[in-house]
Enzyme design. Structure first.
Site, PDB file in Angstrom:
ATOM      1  N   ASP A 296       0.850  -1.188   0.000  1.00 54.64           N
ATOM      2  CA  ASP A 296       0.000   0.000   0.000  1.00 54.64           C
ATOM      3  C   ASP A 296       0.882   1.232   0.000  1.00 54.64           C
ATOM      4  OD1 ASP A 296      -1.829   2.029   0.350  1.00 54.64           O
ATOM      5  OD2 ASP A 296      -3.054   0.904   1.783  1.00 54.64           O
TER       6      ASP A 296
ATOM      7  N   HIS B 122       0.525   8.513   3.391  1.00 52.19           N
ATOM      8  CA  HIS B 122       0.996   7.941   4.648  1.00 52.19           C
ATOM      9  C   HIS B 122       2.482   8.183   4.915  1.00 52.19           C
ATOM     10  CE1 HIS B 122      -2.912   6.102   4.715  1.00 52.19           C
ATOM     11  NE2 HIS B 122      -2.675   5.536   3.541  1.00 52.19           N
TER      12      HIS B 122
ATOM     13  N   ILE C 167      -0.672  10.282   7.872  1.00 53.27           N
ATOM     14  CA  ILE C 167      -1.506   9.464   8.743  1.00 53.27           C
ATOM     15  C   ILE C 167      -1.173   7.985   8.542  1.00 53.27           C
ATOM     16  CG2 ILE C 167      -3.358  11.167   8.736  1.00 53.27           C
ATOM     17  CD1 ILE C 167      -4.880   9.409   6.744  1.00 53.27           C
TER      18      ILE C 167
ATOM     19  N   GLY D 289      -5.200   3.117   7.195  1.00 49.42           N
ATOM     20  CA  GLY D 289      -6.354   2.560   7.885  1.00 49.42           C
ATOM     21  C   GLY D 289      -6.235   1.058   8.072  1.00 49.42           C
TER      22      GLY D 289
END
Length: 282
Positions: A189, A194, A209, A212
């Site tokens: 990913d 991120h 961040i 998820g």
């Protein structure tokens, strides 16, 4: 702007992936297992000498097509999308050594209206390349924050799992590491949201961040520990809603009911980051 029919039928590449024991170990480490070196129950997940046993949540990265929504041909504003919900159904134990095929498709798009974004539903089937057996099915909801108002359908919307009344039966704090997103991205990913501060700023966040799905892995660890005694075969599936981002380095507090319901919050900010969680137990 989104072209509804084009996106609904977008050709997402099939992925054939060779899975090795070290891949299973790396996944478990990337979601935070192994931080307590004295917890021997984790060893089957993080060593090849005693395993490895594959974490059920690894289904989300097996046969993963990568950040396909970053392709300009989708018509999506890829900088401003976020992961909204995730669902996993496990049909067979995931292999630590073998080859799998991931086939991903868009199953629905909901237009919430101008300025309100859109929901994109997708599903991935993971099969054993040698036998053709179905191993797992994962489903995702992606919130396209900047793409509402394209004239698409207003439903149907998948309803969230109900949450129980009263206090949780179990509360468990699991820390994340400041560099954890850099590890987790190696699972396939590579969304720069991120890892790149400039991309995070354009998306409206003060810093990158955590994925998820990395948060999902941390919460799955909590479920395995508290409801399954680290028996992977005891977890048959789970679903949850991401309600707020986690910043790498924060502590995730899992709040779990023995019925399988769960949610999670960040301790440092007292913000709920996972809600409407439901684990399916054997």
């Amino acid at each position: 702007m989104i072209n509804h029919e084009k996106l609904l039928n977008f050709p997402i590449p099939e992925v054939r992936q060779r899975v090795r024991p070290q891949d299973a170990v790396f996944y478990a480490l990337s979601v935070g297992m192994g931080q307590d070196p004295m917890d021997t129950r984790q060893l089957p997940y993080i060593t090849t000498q005693k395993g490895p046993v594959v974490m059920p949540a690894m289904a989300v990265v097996l046969g993963h097509p990568g950040f396909w929504l970053g392709n300009p041909e989708t018509g999506v504003d890829a900088v401003r999308l976020v992961h909204g919900e995730q669902r996993i159904t496990l049909h067979r134990p995931l292999p630590a050594d073998g080859e799998v095929i991931g086939r991903t498709r868009v199953t629905g798009i909901v237009d919430k209206g101008e300025g309100k974004g859109a929901l994109l539903y997708s599903e991935k089937e993971i099969t054993d390349a040698a036998t053709g057996e179905l191993l797992a099915v994962t489903g995702s909801t992606t919130f396209l924050r900047a793409d509402g108002g394209f004239g698409g359908p207003s439903g149907p919307v998948i309803p969230p799992n109900p949450m129980p009344e009263g206090a949780p039966d179990i509360v468990l704090d699991l820390p994340t590491r400041p560099e954890q997103a850099f590890y987790y991205r190696l699972n396939g990913d590579d969304n720069p949201l991120h890892t790149d501060p400039e991309v995070a700023a354009r998306a409206g966040f003060p810093r990158p961040i955590l994925h998820g799905l990395c948060t999902l892995g941390v919460v799955t660890h909590a479920i395995l520990r508290e409801l399954c005694d680290y028996r992977a075969e005891a977890l048959k599936g789970l679903s949850l809603r991401f309600s707020s981002p986690v910043y790498p380095g924060e502590t995730i507090r899992a709040e779990i009911w023995r019925s399988g319901a769960f949610r999670a919050r960040v301790v440092e900010r007292d913000v709920v980051v996972v809600n409407n969680g439901a684990a399916v137990l054997a």
